[in-house]
Design a protein around this motif. Structure first.
Motif, PDB file in Angstrom:
ATOM      1  N   PHE A 267     -95.141 -56.766  25.912  1.00  0.00           N
ATOM      2  CA  PHE A 267     -94.103 -56.893  24.934  1.00  0.00           C
ATOM      3  C   PHE A 267     -94.260 -57.928  23.938  1.00  0.00           C
ATOM      4  O   PHE A 267     -94.057 -58.256  22.721  1.00  0.00           O
ATOM      5  N   TYR A 268     -95.257 -59.076  24.892  1.00  0.00           N
ATOM      6  CA  TYR A 268     -95.867 -60.659  24.590  1.00  0.00           C
ATOM      7  C   TYR A 268     -97.304 -60.457  23.904  1.00  0.00           C
ATOM      8  O   TYR A 268     -97.733 -61.816  23.171  1.00  0.00           O
ATOM      9  N   ILE A 269     -98.026 -59.643  23.773  1.00  0.00           N
ATOM     10  CA  ILE A 269     -98.950 -59.683  23.044  1.00  0.00           C
ATOM     11  C   ILE A 269     -99.613 -60.262  21.810  1.00  0.00           C
ATOM     12  O   ILE A 269     -99.938 -61.325  21.705  1.00  0.00           O
ATOM     13  N   GLU A 270     -98.294 -60.105  20.435  1.00  0.00           N
ATOM     14  CA  GLU A 270     -98.356 -60.123  19.706  1.00  0.00           C
ATOM     15  C   GLU A 270     -97.679 -61.948  19.590  1.00  0.00           C
ATOM     16  O   GLU A 270     -98.850 -62.603  18.714  1.00  0.00           O
ATOM     17  N   PHE A 271     -97.093 -62.620  20.149  1.00  0.00           N
ATOM     18  CA  PHE A 271     -96.619 -63.399  20.231  1.00  0.00           C
ATOM     19  C   PHE A 271     -98.098 -64.355  20.957  1.00  0.00           C
ATOM     20  O   PHE A 271     -98.064 -65.828  20.270  1.00  0.00           O
ATOM     21  N   GLY A 272     -98.674 -64.503  22.618  1.00  0.00           N
ATOM     22  CA  GLY A 272     -99.735 -65.185  22.425  1.00  0.00           C
ATOM     23  C   GLY A 272    -100.362 -65.459  22.233  1.00  0.00           C
ATOM     24  O   GLY A 272    -101.154 -66.339  21.596  1.00  0.00           O
ATOM     25  N   THR A 273    -101.205 -63.783  21.563  1.00  0.00           N
ATOM     26  CA  THR A 273    -102.015 -63.761  20.389  1.00  0.00           C
ATOM     27  C   THR A 273    -101.861 -65.339  19.797  1.00  0.00           C
ATOM     28  O   THR A 273    -103.029 -65.132  18.908  1.00  0.00           O
ATOM     29  N   ALA A 274    -100.783 -64.796  18.463  1.00  0.00           N
ATOM     30  CA  ALA A 274    -100.150 -66.194  17.647  1.00  0.00           C
ATOM     31  C   ALA A 274    -100.181 -67.229  18.187  1.00  0.00           C
ATOM     32  O   ALA A 274    -100.859 -67.867  17.051  1.00  0.00           O
ATOM     33  N   LEU A 275    -100.041 -67.438  19.539  1.00  0.00           N
ATOM     34  CA  LEU A 275    -100.001 -69.158  19.863  1.00  0.00           C
ATOM     35  C   LEU A 275    -101.437 -69.678  20.484  1.00  0.00           C
ATOM     36  O   LEU A 275    -102.053 -70.472  19.763  1.00  0.00           O
ATOM     37  N   HIS A 276    -102.267 -68.620  20.388  1.00  0.00           N
ATOM     38  CA  HIS A 276    -103.531 -68.874  20.897  1.00  0.00           C
ATOM     39  C   HIS A 276    -104.548 -69.552  19.924  1.00  0.00           C
ATOM     40  O   HIS A 276    -105.308 -70.194  19.429  1.00  0.00           O
ATOM     41  N   GLU A 277    -104.289 -68.367  18.924  1.00  0.00           N
ATOM     42  CA  GLU A 277    -105.112 -68.622  17.426  1.00  0.00           C
ATOM     43  C   GLU A 277    -104.637 -69.971  15.995  1.00  0.00           C
ATOM     44  O   GLU A 277    -104.768 -70.851  15.790  1.00  0.00           O
ATOM     45  N   ASN A 278    -102.931 -69.963  17.200  1.00  0.00           N
ATOM     46  CA  ASN A 278    -102.696 -71.436  15.685  1.00  0.00           C
ATOM     47  C   ASN A 278    -102.863 -72.684  16.771  1.00  0.00           C
ATOM     48  O   ASN A 278    -103.190 -73.362  15.979  1.00  0.00           O
ATOM     49  N   THR A 279    -102.947 -72.337  17.736  1.00  0.00           N
ATOM     50  CA  THR A 279    -103.085 -73.621  18.463  1.00  0.00           C
ATOM     51  C   THR A 279    -104.779 -74.219  19.209  1.00  0.00           C
ATOM     52  O   THR A 279    -104.932 -75.367  18.704  1.00  0.00           O
ATOM     53  N   GLY A 280    -104.927 -73.027  19.670  1.00  0.00           N
ATOM     54  CA  GLY A 280    -106.303 -72.877  19.981  1.00  0.00           C
ATOM     55  C   GLY A 280    -106.234 -73.139  21.716  1.00  0.00           C
ATOM     56  O   GLY A 280    -107.238 -73.974  22.076  1.00  0.00           O
ATOM     57  N   LEU A 281    -105.047 -73.630  21.546  1.00  0.00           N
ATOM     58  CA  LEU A 281    -105.133 -73.697  23.451  1.00  0.00           C
ATOM     59  C   LEU A 281    -105.258 -71.798  24.344  1.00  0.00           C
ATOM     60  O   LEU A 281    -104.542 -71.329  23.524  1.00  0.00           O
ATOM     61  N   PRO A 282    -105.797 -72.268  26.252  1.00  0.00           N
ATOM     62  CA  PRO A 282    -105.027 -71.020  26.094  1.00  0.00           C
ATOM     63  C   PRO A 282    -104.143 -71.037  26.737  1.00  0.00           C
ATOM     64  O   PRO A 282    -103.124 -72.027  27.187  1.00  0.00           O
ATOM     65  N   VAL A 283    -103.514 -69.999  26.710  1.00  0.00           N
ATOM     66  CA  VAL A 283    -101.929 -68.782  26.875  1.00  0.00           C
ATOM     67  C   VAL A 283    -102.385 -68.389  27.889  1.00  0.00           C
ATOM     68  O   VAL A 283    -103.032 -68.095  28.303  1.00  0.00           O
ATOM     69  N   CYS A 284    -100.576 -68.495  28.245  1.00  0.00           N
ATOM     70  CA  CYS A 284    -100.772 -67.398  30.169  1.00  0.00           C
ATOM     71  C   CYS A 284     -99.442 -66.765  29.610  1.00  0.00           C
ATOM     72  O   CYS A 284     -98.393 -67.906  29.308  1.00  0.00           O
ATOM     73  N   VAL A 285     -98.994 -66.009  29.223  1.00  0.00           N
ATOM     74  CA  VAL A 285     -97.648 -64.596  29.353  1.00  0.00           C
ATOM     75  C   VAL A 285     -97.467 -64.571  31.125  1.00  0.00           C
ATOM     76  O   VAL A 285     -98.451 -63.910  31.279  1.00  0.00           O
TER      77      VAL A 285
END
Length: 299
Positions: free
Chosen positions: A42-60
């Motif tokens: 359920f957090y795929i769209e959220f994590g994708t946007a975080l990664h695109e917006n910041t350029g940082l590695p993300v883990c949910v």
């Protein structure tokens, strides 16, 4: 985006990553701890946007036992209750940070709902971690008096008293023929103006082995999430941003009053977005969170 499985605090756990938070040459890492239920998809769209917006590695990271995994023992509640209650879930997140996240990296922590409480408690237990934290975003945080909220009262007085029936509902839903189950979920999605691709995510939640651990954790939340942890908030107020909803059955806006003494160091805002923001407003919240992360990155 990658879907991976790691054994964390003795439980095989599904993680979703963008970039490589486990080996990123010391680049800052974003870690999102989900709400309950902790179904990471359920957090795929959220994590994708975080990664695109910041350029940082993300883990949910979700919660131990909230998704069925290939390792059969990891799906069993009986005899392992200590791994699936609130204390076990905190140890689950600490094990993940200490043993998987790149040790050279500073972290930007995001907690949604009960994930916010887990972050606060984890930092209290291991205050040395604060030195590695660059920012904290608490989203619709259930960090005080959960049992006194509108939804908490319903859970405690109704669902908890009819726990066996609740589990039976999970079991009956799971046993329905796939085409009927699919049809019912699609009707629900259509009625609530939600994307049809959420069907697979809801199917994961309908599993009775998942449902029993979701409820097991929820009841523990009712008993344990009481007074605000002022001690740890005082220590992290300068790096923390909190987002509330103006119509949240789990987190009344009046709970903000207890935090206003920490302003202006602590940042807070109220939005007209549902508690379960990932369903319809993931990108909007991701932009707000990303702005705060970038603000702290530039300091």
């Amino acid at each position: 985006m990658k879907n991976i499985f790691k054994v964390i605090n003795s439980i095989q756990t599904h993680l979703i990553t963008w970039g490589d938070p486990f080996d990123c040459s010391g680049q800052d890492v974003i870690i999102c701890v989900t709400g309950n239920p902790g179904v990471t998809d359920f957090y795929i769209e959220f994590g994708t946007a975080l990664h695109e917006n910041t350029g940082l590695p993300v883990c949910v990271i979700g919660h131990a036992g909230h998704e069925e995994v290939p390792d059969k023992k990891s799906n069993m509640l009986q005899g392992q209750e200590n791994l699936f209650n609130l204390e076990g879930q905190i140890e689950h997140k600490l094990d993940f940070i200490y043993n998987y996240v790149d040790k050279r990296s500073n972290m930007h922590l995001i907690g949604h709902s009960i994930g916010s409480w887990m972050i606060l408690e984890a930092l209290q237990k291991h205050s040395n971690l604060i030195n590695r934290i660059s920012s904290i975003n608490l989203l619709f945080p259930t960090i005080q008096h959960m049992a006194e909220t509108k939804n908490g009262i319903f859970l405690n007085n109704f669902i908890r008293n009819f726990h066996t029936i609740a589990l039976l509902v999970f079991t009956l839903a799971y046993m329905l023929p796939n085409y009927i189950k699919s049809l019912l979920i699609k009707i629900y999605l259509k009625f609530n103006s939600l994307p049809l691709h959420y069907e697979e995510r809801i199917q994961k939640y309908c599993n009775p082995r998942v449902g029993e651990k979701v409820l097991f954790l929820a009841y523990d939340e009712m008993d344990k999430v009481t007074s605000l942890n002022n001690y740890i908030i005082e220590k992290i107020k300068h790096m923390t941003n909190i987002i509330y909803s103006n119509h949240d059955g789990w987190v009344p806006v009046k709970y903000m009053e207890d935090l206003k003494c920490y302003q202006p160091y602590l940042q807070m805002k109220v939005v007209n977005i549902d508690h379960a923001f990932v369903l319809k407003s993931a990108e909007i919240i991701a932009e707000m969170v990303s702005d705060y992360i970038k603000l702290k990155l530039n300091k």
